[in-house]
Design a protein around this motif. Structure first.
Motif, PDB file in Angstrom:
ATOM      1  N   ILE A 150     -59.314  75.142 -47.454  1.00  0.00           N
ATOM      2  CA  ILE A 150     -58.787  76.022 -48.665  1.00  0.00           C
ATOM      3  C   ILE A 150     -60.704  76.140 -48.287  1.00  0.00           C
ATOM      4  O   ILE A 150     -61.143  75.455 -48.818  1.00  0.00           O
ATOM      5  CB  ILE A 150     -58.707  75.418 -49.647  1.00  0.00           C
ATOM      6  CG1 ILE A 150     -57.286  75.363 -50.492  1.00  0.00           C
ATOM      7  CG2 ILE A 150     -59.290  76.905 -50.932  1.00  0.00           C
ATOM      8  CD1 ILE A 150     -57.041  74.716 -51.671  1.00  0.00           C
ATOM      9  N   ASP A 151     -60.900  77.225 -48.071  1.00  0.00           N
ATOM     10  CA  ASP A 151     -62.075  77.759 -47.451  1.00  0.00           C
ATOM     11  C   ASP A 151     -62.951  77.974 -48.656  1.00  0.00           C
ATOM     12  O   ASP A 151     -62.061  78.192 -50.055  1.00  0.00           O
ATOM     13  CB  ASP A 151     -61.934  79.636 -46.916  1.00  0.00           C
ATOM     14  CG  ASP A 151     -61.958  79.373 -45.545  1.00  0.00           C
ATOM     15  OD1 ASP A 151     -62.170  78.314 -44.888  1.00  0.00           O
ATOM     16  OD2 ASP A 151     -61.080  80.831 -45.494  1.00  0.00           O
TER      17      ASP A 151
ATOM     18  N   GLY B 220     -55.713  77.584 -47.550  1.00  0.00           N
ATOM     19  CA  GLY B 220     -54.096  76.935 -47.383  1.00  0.00           C
ATOM     20  C   GLY B 220     -53.825  77.730 -45.702  1.00  0.00           C
ATOM     21  O   GLY B 220     -53.505  78.136 -45.269  1.00  0.00           O
ATOM     22  N   THR B 221     -54.486  76.869 -44.949  1.00  0.00           N
ATOM     23  CA  THR B 221     -54.709  77.524 -43.614  1.00  0.00           C
ATOM     24  C   THR B 221     -53.354  76.725 -43.599  1.00  0.00           C
ATOM     25  O   THR B 221     -52.826  75.356 -42.815  1.00  0.00           O
ATOM     26  CB  THR B 221     -55.800  77.258 -42.257  1.00  0.00           C
ATOM     27  OG1 THR B 221     -55.890  75.715 -42.348  1.00  0.00           O
ATOM     28  CG2 THR B 221     -57.291  77.154 -43.218  1.00  0.00           C
ATOM     29  N   THR B 222     -53.017  77.798 -41.812  1.00  0.00           N
ATOM     30  CA  THR B 222     -51.058  76.403 -41.441  1.00  0.00           C
ATOM     31  C   THR B 222     -51.606  75.875 -40.683  1.00  0.00           C
ATOM     32  O   THR B 222     -50.849  74.752 -40.972  1.00  0.00           O
ATOM     33  CB  THR B 222     -50.990  78.135 -40.637  1.00  0.00           C
ATOM     34  OG1 THR B 222     -51.358  79.390 -40.746  1.00  0.00           O
ATOM     35  CG2 THR B 222     -49.459  77.513 -39.796  1.00  0.00           C
ATOM     36  N   ASP B 223     -52.797  75.716 -39.651  1.00  0.00           N
ATOM     37  CA  ASP B 223     -52.846  74.565 -39.284  1.00  0.00           C
ATOM     38  C   ASP B 223     -53.122  72.855 -39.302  1.00  0.00           C
ATOM     39  O   ASP B 223     -52.424  71.852 -39.728  1.00  0.00           O
ATOM     40  CB  ASP B 223     -54.391  73.760 -37.696  1.00  0.00           C
ATOM     41  CG  ASP B 223     -53.870  74.970 -36.836  1.00  0.00           C
ATOM     42  OD1 ASP B 223     -52.475  75.299 -36.867  1.00  0.00           O
ATOM     43  OD2 ASP B 223     -54.272  74.788 -36.253  1.00  0.00           O
TER      44      ASP B 223
ATOM     45  N   ASP C 229     -66.166  70.098 -40.737  1.00  0.00           N
ATOM     46  CA  ASP C 229     -65.439  68.711 -40.333  1.00  0.00           C
ATOM     47  C   ASP C 229     -64.115  68.573 -40.520  1.00  0.00           C
ATOM     48  O   ASP C 229     -63.197  68.502 -40.584  1.00  0.00           O
ATOM     49  CB  ASP C 229     -65.566  67.754 -40.256  1.00  0.00           C
ATOM     50  CG  ASP C 229     -67.073  67.609 -39.711  1.00  0.00           C
ATOM     51  OD1 ASP C 229     -67.080  68.126 -38.536  1.00  0.00           O
ATOM     52  OD2 ASP C 229     -67.924  66.668 -40.229  1.00  0.00           O
ATOM     53  N   GLU C 230     -63.978  69.336 -42.299  1.00  0.00           N
ATOM     54  CA  GLU C 230     -62.721  70.012 -42.923  1.00  0.00           C
ATOM     55  C   GLU C 230     -61.470  71.094 -42.820  1.00  0.00           C
ATOM     56  O   GLU C 230     -60.947  71.293 -43.364  1.00  0.00           O
ATOM     57  CB  GLU C 230     -62.954  69.597 -44.093  1.00  0.00           C
ATOM     58  CG  GLU C 230     -63.366  68.164 -44.767  1.00  0.00           C
ATOM     59  CD  GLU C 230     -64.971  67.930 -44.524  1.00  0.00           C
ATOM     60  OE1 GLU C 230     -65.431  69.252 -45.084  1.00  0.00           O
ATOM     61  OE2 GLU C 230     -65.696  67.318 -45.040  1.00  0.00           O
ATOM     62  N   TYR C 231     -61.760  71.452 -41.811  1.00  0.00           N
ATOM     63  CA  TYR C 231     -62.077  73.104 -41.013  1.00  0.00           C
ATOM     64  C   TYR C 231     -61.662  73.698 -41.807  1.00  0.00           C
ATOM     65  O   TYR C 231     -60.634  75.137 -42.571  1.00  0.00           O
ATOM     66  CB  TYR C 231     -59.939  72.538 -40.945  1.00  0.00           C
ATOM     67  CG  TYR C 231     -59.977  71.156 -39.685  1.00  0.00           C
ATOM     68  CD1 TYR C 231     -60.695  71.751 -38.190  1.00  0.00           C
ATOM     69  CD2 TYR C 231     -59.665  70.284 -39.843  1.00  0.00           C
ATOM     70  CE1 TYR C 231     -60.449  71.043 -37.187  1.00  0.00           C
ATOM     71  CE2 TYR C 231     -59.595  69.995 -39.034  1.00  0.00           C
ATOM     72  CZ  TYR C 231     -59.801  69.081 -37.998  1.00  0.00           C
ATOM     73  OH  TYR C 231     -59.975  68.092 -36.425  1.00  0.00           O
ATOM     74  N   ARG C 232     -63.054  74.224 -43.111  1.00  0.00           N
ATOM     75  CA  ARG C 232     -63.276  74.935 -44.002  1.00  0.00           C
ATOM     76  C   ARG C 232     -64.353  75.948 -43.162  1.00  0.00           C
ATOM     77  O   ARG C 232     -65.469  75.668 -42.899  1.00  0.00           O
ATOM     78  CB  ARG C 232     -63.544  74.200 -45.079  1.00  0.00           C
ATOM     79  CG  ARG C 232     -62.324  73.231 -45.863  1.00  0.00           C
ATOM     80  CD  ARG C 232     -62.122  73.292 -47.412  1.00  0.00           C
ATOM     81  NE  ARG C 232     -62.185  72.198 -47.268  1.00  0.00           N
ATOM     82  CZ  ARG C 232     -62.516  70.843 -48.158  1.00  0.00           C
ATOM     83  NH1 ARG C 232     -63.836  70.385 -47.689  1.00  0.00           N
ATOM     84  NH2 ARG C 232     -61.941  70.327 -48.447  1.00  0.00           N
TER      85      ARG C 232
ATOM     86  N   ALA D  93     -53.425  83.415 -48.368  1.00  0.00           N
ATOM     87  CA  ALA D  93     -53.007  82.053 -49.409  1.00  0.00           C
ATOM     88  C   ALA D  93     -51.607  82.400 -48.881  1.00  0.00           C
ATOM     89  O   ALA D  93     -51.250  82.226 -50.370  1.00  0.00           O
ATOM     90  CB  ALA D  93     -53.310  82.425 -50.732  1.00  0.00           C
ATOM     91  N   ALA D  94     -51.016  82.358 -48.134  1.00  0.00           N
ATOM     92  CA  ALA D  94     -49.765  83.319 -48.219  1.00  0.00           C
ATOM     93  C   ALA D  94     -49.312  81.399 -47.928  1.00  0.00           C
ATOM     94  O   ALA D  94     -47.865  81.475 -48.903  1.00  0.00           O
ATOM     95  CB  ALA D  94     -49.308  83.700 -46.270  1.00  0.00           C
TER      96      ALA D  94
END
Ligand SMILES: *Cc1c(COP(=O)(O)O)cnc(C)c1O
Length: 477
Positions: free
Chosen positions: A249-250, A242-245, A211-214, A270-271
């Protein structure tokens, strides 16, 4: 003396202004830049328009005055589109562009040292290699690591993915059994890199997210198990720190365990996120990154440098050499130098001397203000999210870093939220970008410019509330 040659020489020498001319030119440029930087805090972050003057200006045989050219830039370059230098730019991943880096670029371009091979400029290459070493230490890589200062995250990801491909000997014979794992939130430049490296023909597994997009690592473990049982070969897992959306952090440490178990290359994009490791408060969130085989970070994002600065680091530098080191007869004088040449760690031979724009600001300012900015951006983002919640917006998960998402409530068809996006873009004082996650429209607030502070965040909240009032009141159509 050949008169034809002296006539030509006179014209040719126009490319070398004398000291007095240089002084005049630089005074004008400094005036121009100072005016820009002074008015920057009050400038809008986004404005639509067509750069007509630029489109109509043709290159001619004779030169034009600097004043006339600066005026074109002032009227169009500075006003039309996204003002990426502005602290009001909260869309995409802003960085700002610290001014001391621009000064370093001025030196780099004026002295024009060649930073491609160590033989040509041992000091320029030493500066680049010192920066690479500094970042390797920051992420906890051993001293077998090295990297390349590239133009940005896209090229850095490409270099890393190519190194992984070569390290795992993936080619025509085995590409269709080679399996690569990532989440739907992986940056699209990774797909471009697959195409460049031939890995678009490999098997791609999109791993579901929490649910946290990880990345859901239980799902990853199951997929790895199932694939190996079916005869596929897991060659690489790509995590995002640090995903763009949403800046998620996975779970890096757990992914590192799985990569170890299945002998898969562990790459971390980790751009955007990488430099948050400079914040003592946030560094623990990256635990496991030091176990990766390669990683990417963008100094033009969260180290606040101007555009054109990316970094790739590879844990075992031999893999970088295997992908990039090639010999040529005309380069023979340059061989036999101890120091690592940038040309051997990436695709470029001639390149901008990028190290200096990082080296000068880091030494001049010291690390303290960088660390402060990164912790500040995270806290500002938490604050922004709370304020949006107070104002009755639907918000995404608590941000890991400095990107958060929000939308209007009771908006199943995204219409109200889209109307808010349109209204914000029309207004333009602050710039936000929007995204779709599983078909749901969200507005992103990305706080990553060193020019964004409390004042900007409060103003941004007020603007959103103001722009959403008619939308929220309007009956659904
Ligand atoms: C920005 C970004 C990229 C692409 O980097 P560029 O510097 O724009 O080429 C890749 N991955 C992530 C996670 C990013 O945030």
């Amino acid at each position: 003396m050949n008169t034809e040659l002296s006539d030509i020489e006179k014209v040719a020498r126009q490319l070398e202004p004398g000291e007095k001319s240089r002084q005049e030119l630089i005074t004008k440029i400094v005036g121009y830049i100072n005016e820009f930087l002074t008015s920057l805090p009050e400038m809008p972050a986004y404005q639509q328009g067509i750069p007509e003057r630029i489109l109509n200006l043709e290159v001619g045989e004779k030169g034009k005055s600097l004043d006339s050219l600066l005026s074109v830039l002032e009227k169009e370059l500075e006003t039309i589109g996204i003002n990426a230098a502005s602290g009001r730019h909260l869309g995409y991943i802003p960085g700002g562009g610290i001014w001391t880096a621009a000064l370093a670029d001025f030196i780099a371009a004026s002295t024009n040292r060649y930073a491609g091979v160590a033989y040509a400029s041992p000091p320029a290459v030493a500066i680049e290699n010192k920066m690479i070493q500094w970042m390797s230490e920051l992420v906890g890589y051993p001293d077998t690591a090295h990297g390349n200062l590239s133009s940005g995250g896209s090229v850095s990801n490409q270099i890393a993915i190519q190194a992984a491909r070569d390290a795992r000997n993936i080619g025509a014979a085995n590409v269709r059994q080679s399996t690569i794992y990532f989440t739907p939130q992986v940056h699209h430049c990774v797909h471009k890199a697959f195409h460049t490296t031939g890995l678009h023909e490999a098997v791609h597994r999109q791993i579901p997210m929490t649910d946290e997009y990880r990345m859901d690592t239980d799902a990853l473990a199951e997929q790895l198990k199932r694939d190996t049982e079916e005869g596929l070969v897991p060659v690489m897992v790509i995590a995002t720190a640090g995903t763009t959306d949403t800046g998620a952090i996975d779970p890096l440490d757990r992914i590192a365990d799985l990569c170890q178990q299945y002998e898969a290359w562990f790459h971390v994009d980790a751009a955007y996120g990488g430099f948050f490791m400079l914040s003592g408060q946030l560094a623990p969130r990256f635990r496991g990154i030091e176990r990766s085989d390669s990683l990417v970070m963008d100094p033009h994002k969260t180290l606040f440098l101007p555009y054109g600065s990316g970094v790739v680091l590879v844990r075992d530098r031999r893999h970088l050499f295997a992908s990039n080191q090639r010999k040529a007869a005309y380069m023979k004088d340059t061989y036999g130098i101890e120091d690592i040449s940038p040309a051997d760690t990436g695709p470029e031979l001639s390149k901008h001397f990028r190290g200096l724009r990082m080296w000068l600001p880091l030494h001049y300012h010291g690390l303290e203000p960088f660390r402060a900015n990164l912790t500040e951006k995270h806290l500002l983002c938490l604050h922004f999210r709370e304020r949006m919640q107070e104002h009755g917006f639907e918000v995404g998960p608590v941000p890991d870093l400095s990107v958060t998402i929000f939308r209007l409530k009771d908006d199943p068809e995204n219409k109200k939220t889209q109307a808010l996006v349109d209204s914000l873009h029309e207004k333009g004082t602050y710039f936000f970008s929007s995204t779709l996650i599983n078909g749901v429209l969200w507005i992103r607030c990305a706080i990553a410019s060193f020019r964004t502070h409390q004042k900007e965040v409060e103003e941004a909240v007020s603007l959103i509330v103001e722009c959403s009032t008619p939308v929220r009141k309007a009956p659904a159509t």
